[in-house]
Design a protein around this motif. Structure first.
Motif, short mmCIF file in Angstrom:
data_model
loop_
_atom_site.label_atom_id
_atom_site.label_comp_id
_atom_site.label_asym_id
_atom_site.label_seq_id
_atom_site.Cartn_x
_atom_site.Cartn_y
_atom_site.Cartn_z
N ALA A 7 0.82 -1.21 0.00
CA ALA A 7 0.00 0.00 0.00
C ALA A 7 0.86 1.26 0.00
CB ALA A 7 -0.94 -0.02 1.21
N ALA A 8 1.96 1.23 0.74
CA ALA A 8 2.82 2.42 0.84
C ALA A 8 3.57 2.71 -0.45
CB ALA A 8 3.81 2.24 1.99
N GLU A 9 3.59 1.74 -1.39
CA GLU A 9 4.30 1.92 -2.65
C GLU A 9 3.41 2.54 -3.74
OE1 GLU A 9 7.42 -1.81 -2.20
OE2 GLU A 9 5.48 -2.14 -3.20
N ARG A 10 2.14 2.76 -3.43
CA ARG A 10 1.25 3.38 -4.41
C ARG A 10 1.63 4.85 -4.59
NH1 ARG A 10 -3.96 1.28 -5.42
NH2 ARG A 10 -4.05 -0.94 -4.90
N TYR A 11 1.31 5.39 -5.76
CA TYR A 11 1.59 6.79 -6.04
C TYR A 11 0.50 7.66 -5.40
CZ TYR A 11 3.97 4.40 -9.95
OH TYR A 11 4.72 3.56 -10.72
N PRO A 12 0.87 8.69 -4.65
CA PRO A 12 -0.15 9.57 -4.06
C PRO A 12 -0.73 10.50 -5.11
CG PRO A 12 2.04 10.38 -3.53
CD PRO A 12 2.25 9.07 -4.25
N GLY A 13 -2.01 10.83 -4.94
CA GLY A 13 -2.66 11.73 -5.88
C GLY A 13 -3.88 12.36 -5.27
N GLY A 14 -4.75 12.87 -6.13
CA GLY A 14 -5.95 13.55 -5.66
C GLY A 14 -5.69 15.00 -5.36
N ASP A 15 -6.55 15.57 -4.54
CA ASP A 15 -6.47 16.98 -4.14
C ASP A 15 -6.88 17.06 -2.67
OD1 ASP A 15 -6.58 19.68 -3.77
OD2 ASP A 15 -7.94 20.10 -5.45
N PRO A 16 -5.93 16.81 -1.75
CA PRO A 16 -6.28 16.78 -0.32
C PRO A 16 -6.97 18.04 0.16
CG PRO A 16 -4.09 15.86 -0.66
CD PRO A 16 -4.52 16.43 -1.98
N ALA A 17 -6.61 19.19 -0.40
CA ALA A 17 -7.25 20.44 0.02
C ALA A 17 -8.73 20.46 -0.33
CB ALA A 17 -6.55 21.63 -0.62
N ALA A 18 -9.12 19.69 -1.36
CA ALA A 18 -10.52 19.60 -1.77
C ALA A 18 -11.22 18.38 -1.19
CB ALA A 18 -10.62 19.57 -3.29
N GLY A 19 -10.51 17.67 -0.28
CA GLY A 19 -11.11 16.50 0.35
C GLY A 19 -11.01 15.23 -0.45
N THR A 22 -6.12 10.08 -3.15
CA THR A 22 -6.05 8.97 -4.09
C THR A 22 -4.71 8.26 -3.96
OG1 THR A 22 -7.41 10.24 -5.64
CG2 THR A 22 -6.30 8.30 -6.51
N ARG A 23 -4.73 6.94 -4.14
CA ARG A 23 -3.51 6.15 -4.20
C ARG A 23 -3.58 5.28 -5.44
NH1 ARG A 23 -2.42 9.48 -1.24
NH2 ARG A 23 -1.48 9.42 0.85
N ASN A 46 -7.27 2.47 -8.49
CA ASN A 46 -7.14 3.65 -7.63
C ASN A 46 -7.96 3.47 -6.35
OD1 ASN A 46 -5.72 4.78 -9.77
ND2 ASN A 46 -7.49 5.89 -10.54
N GLU A 47 -7.32 3.70 -5.22
CA GLU A 47 -8.04 3.79 -3.96
C GLU A 47 -8.43 5.26 -3.75
OE1 GLU A 47 -5.27 2.22 -1.06
OE2 GLU A 47 -6.39 0.34 -1.01
N GLU A 48 -9.71 5.52 -3.61
CA GLU A 48 -10.20 6.88 -3.49
C GLU A 48 -10.85 7.10 -2.13
OE1 GLU A 48 -9.56 9.01 -5.77
OE2 GLU A 48 -9.44 7.97 -7.70
N ARG A 49 -10.53 8.24 -1.52
CA ARG A 49 -11.16 8.65 -0.26
C ARG A 49 -11.68 10.08 -0.44
NH1 ARG A 49 -7.30 5.02 0.81
NH2 ARG A 49 -7.65 3.52 2.51
N LEU A 50 -12.99 10.25 -0.30
CA LEU A 50 -13.64 11.55 -0.49
C LEU A 50 -14.30 11.99 0.80
CD1 LEU A 50 -13.17 10.69 -3.47
CD2 LEU A 50 -15.41 11.68 -4.00
N ALA A 51 -13.99 13.18 1.23
CA ALA A 51 -14.64 13.77 2.39
C ALA A 51 -16.08 14.12 2.04
CB ALA A 51 -13.88 15.02 2.84
N PRO A 52 -16.95 14.29 3.04
CA PRO A 52 -18.32 14.70 2.74
C PRO A 52 -18.35 15.96 1.87
CG PRO A 52 -18.14 14.04 5.04
CD PRO A 52 -16.74 14.04 4.49
N GLY A 53 -19.12 15.90 0.81
CA GLY A 53 -19.25 17.02 -0.11
C GLY A 53 -18.21 17.06 -1.21
#
Length: 218
Positions: A7-19, A22-23, A46-53
């Motif tokens: 899991a730690a070898e996945r590439y980080p992505g997404g937009d943490p500031a927008a909630g 992604t890995r 892709n593993e995706e984690r989305l905050a509410p909204g």
């Protein structure tokens, strides 16, 4: 041949500031590795984690089979082919983008959303977009358009399953822990097997696993 990706070898992505966190398991966006472009028909996992909204505004896809497995929360989907759906844990969503479609993915609920999204290359490009949701899937899901089949397994500790003898097999651990060829795999870990012969996947705790069986010739 077996290749383990932690899991730690996945590439980080997404937009943490927008909630959005992604890995990526395979080359994606700015993360380019010529030796990690695809595996069999699989173009992305892709593993995706989305905050509410949070969510992905309307964007295009074409010539890609997009399969989504919801782990926690609720995924609201809308596409330009006229489909609007809420996808929940244990549901499988498939969008065949074919000649082209646009869609929106959003967490409209008040709790975090976690899902795994996998992109596969179709055997033949073009055609009309199509969409399907399978509720509470427990077993195989055929994707002949990509020469692939997804197996969803919920295993009790101590249960074992044979790895299909296929050209390519991709294993992704969603929950719990499993052992494969002497390696212990935990959530987010994955294994890529090329022409496996007789391997077994053993649950070392209660586990949930996604397993792609893909044909050799692409």
């Amino acid at each position: 041949m077996i290749r383990i990706q932690r899991a730690a070898e996945r590439y980080p992505g997404g937009d943490p500031a927008a909630g959005i966190e992604t890995r990526h398991a395979l080359s994606f966006g700015p993360h380019y590795d010529p030796d990690n472009l695809r595996f069999g028909a699989l173009l992305a996992c892709n593993e995706e984690r989305l905050a509410p909204g949070a969510g992905f505004d309307e964007h295009p896809h074409s010539h890609t089979e997009i399969v989504t497995w919801v782990v926690e929360g609720e995924l609201t989907h809308h596409d330009t082919a006229g489909h609007t759906t809420v996808v929940r844990p244990g549901d499988l969503q498939r969008l065949s983008s074919a000649g082209g479609v646009r869609h929106v993915e959003r967490n409209a609920a008040a709790v975090p959303l976690v899902f795994v999204q996998m992109w596969l290359a179709p055997l033949s490009p073009g055609g009309e977009p199509s969409y399907e949701v399978v509720r509470n899937l427990d077993g195989p899901y055929d994707l002949p358009e990509a020469g692939a089949k997804l197996h969803t397994h919920r295993l009790s500790a101590g249960a074992g399953i044979p790895v299909p003898e296929a050209g390519h097999v991709y294993v992704h651990v969603v929950r719990g822990s499993v052992r494969l060829d002497g390696e212990d795999l935990t959530p987010g870990d994955a294994a890529r097997l090329t022409q496996p012969k007789g391997e077994e996947l053993l649950a070392t705790s209660d586990a949930e696993v996604l397993l792609w069986e893909m044909r050799a010739a692409l």
